[in-house]
Motif scaffolding. Sequence first.
Motif, PDB file in Angstrom:
ATOM      1  N   ILE A 152       0.869  -1.181   0.000  1.00  0.00           N
ATOM      2  CA  ILE A 152       0.000   0.000   0.000  1.00  0.00           C
ATOM      3  C   ILE A 152       0.901   1.224   0.000  1.00  0.00           C
ATOM      4  O   ILE A 152       1.804   1.342   0.832  1.00  0.00           O
ATOM      5  CB  ILE A 152      -0.919   0.031   1.235  1.00  0.00           C
ATOM      6  N   LEU A 153       0.657   2.111  -0.937  1.00  0.00           N
ATOM      7  CA  LEU A 153       1.402   3.364  -1.003  1.00  0.00           C
ATOM      8  C   LEU A 153       0.505   4.486  -0.497  1.00  0.00           C
ATOM      9  O   LEU A 153      -0.650   4.583  -0.899  1.00  0.00           O
ATOM     10  CB  LEU A 153       1.825   3.664  -2.440  1.00  0.00           C
ATOM     11  N   VAL A 154       1.032   5.299   0.365  1.00  0.00           N
ATOM     12  CA  VAL A 154       0.300   6.447   0.901  1.00  0.00           C
ATOM     13  C   VAL A 154       0.941   7.700   0.327  1.00  0.00           C
ATOM     14  O   VAL A 154       2.141   7.910   0.480  1.00  0.00           O
ATOM     15  CB  VAL A 154       0.341   6.472   2.438  1.00  0.00           C
ATOM     16  N   VAL A 155       0.138   8.510  -0.343  1.00  0.00           N
ATOM     17  CA  VAL A 155       0.631   9.725  -0.975  1.00  0.00           C
ATOM     18  C   VAL A 155      -0.160  10.907  -0.419  1.00  0.00           C
ATOM     19  O   VAL A 155      -1.381  10.842  -0.309  1.00  0.00           O
ATOM     20  CB  VAL A 155       0.467   9.657  -2.510  1.00  0.00           C
ATOM     21  N   GLY A 156       0.536  11.957  -0.057  1.00  0.00           N
ATOM     22  CA  GLY A 156      -0.142  13.135   0.460  1.00  0.00           C
ATOM     23  C   GLY A 156       0.701  14.372   0.236  1.00  0.00           C
ATOM     24  O   GLY A 156       1.872  14.286  -0.127  1.00  0.00           O
ATOM     25  N   ALA A 157       0.087  15.497   0.444  1.00  0.00           N
ATOM     26  CA  ALA A 157       0.794  16.766   0.282  1.00  0.00           C
ATOM     27  C   ALA A 157       0.179  17.783   1.232  1.00  0.00           C
ATOM     28  O   ALA A 157      -0.933  17.613   1.705  1.00  0.00           O
ATOM     29  CB  ALA A 157       0.689  17.254  -1.154  1.00  0.00           C
ATOM     30  N   GLY A 158       0.927  18.820   1.485  1.00  0.00           N
ATOM     31  CA  GLY A 158       0.414  19.895   2.326  1.00  0.00           C
ATOM     32  C   GLY A 158       0.795  19.709   3.781  1.00  0.00           C
ATOM     33  O   GLY A 158       1.423  18.731   4.172  1.00  0.00           O
ATOM     34  N   LYS A 159       0.374  20.677   4.580  1.00  0.00           N
ATOM     35  CA  LYS A 159       0.737  20.686   6.000  1.00  0.00           C
ATOM     36  C   LYS A 159       0.185  19.486   6.753  1.00  0.00           C
ATOM     37  O   LYS A 159       0.801  19.015   7.690  1.00  0.00           O
ATOM     38  CB  LYS A 159       0.246  21.967   6.659  1.00  0.00           C
ATOM     39  N   ALA A 160      -0.977  18.985   6.351  1.00  0.00           N
ATOM     40  CA  ALA A 160      -1.610  17.880   7.068  1.00  0.00           C
ATOM     41  C   ALA A 160      -1.121  16.520   6.584  1.00  0.00           C
ATOM     42  O   ALA A 160      -1.461  15.502   7.175  1.00  0.00           O
ATOM     43  CB  ALA A 160      -3.130  17.965   6.920  1.00  0.00           C
ATOM     44  N   GLY A 161      -0.323  16.493   5.530  1.00  0.00           N
ATOM     45  CA  GLY A 161       0.106  15.229   4.931  1.00  0.00           C
ATOM     46  C   GLY A 161       0.847  14.311   5.889  1.00  0.00           C
ATOM     47  O   GLY A 161       0.561  13.113   5.961  1.00  0.00           O
ATOM     48  N   ALA A 162       1.793  14.843   6.621  1.00  0.00           N
ATOM     49  CA  ALA A 162       2.597  14.004   7.523  1.00  0.00           C
ATOM     50  C   ALA A 162       1.770  13.392   8.657  1.00  0.00           C
ATOM     51  O   ALA A 162       1.840  12.177   8.875  1.00  0.00           O
ATOM     52  CB  ALA A 162       3.772  14.796   8.075  1.00  0.00           C
TER      53      ALA A 162
END
Length: 74
Positions: free
Chosen positions: A54-64
């Motif tokens: 499973i790959l988790v991709v996110g962006a922005g301040k809330a991503g982490a």
Amino acid sequence: MPLTSLHRRDILSILEHALRAVEPRQAVLQHMTLDGDRLMVGDQTYDLAQTERILVVGAGKAGAPMAAAVQEVL
């Protein structure tokens, strides 16, 4: 109308609940659960029995914090 301690308590309680509702980690944990090989995200269910990765991709301040919550669930 003067602000009473009762008003202050109610206002602080409302603010606390509102901040918790939009906290990224809590939002993920509230809407994502794992039961054996079944991953539930909102009203969707995914069978992970045949899933290798499973790959988790996110962006922005809330991503982490959101990615950390996903890792915590999985």
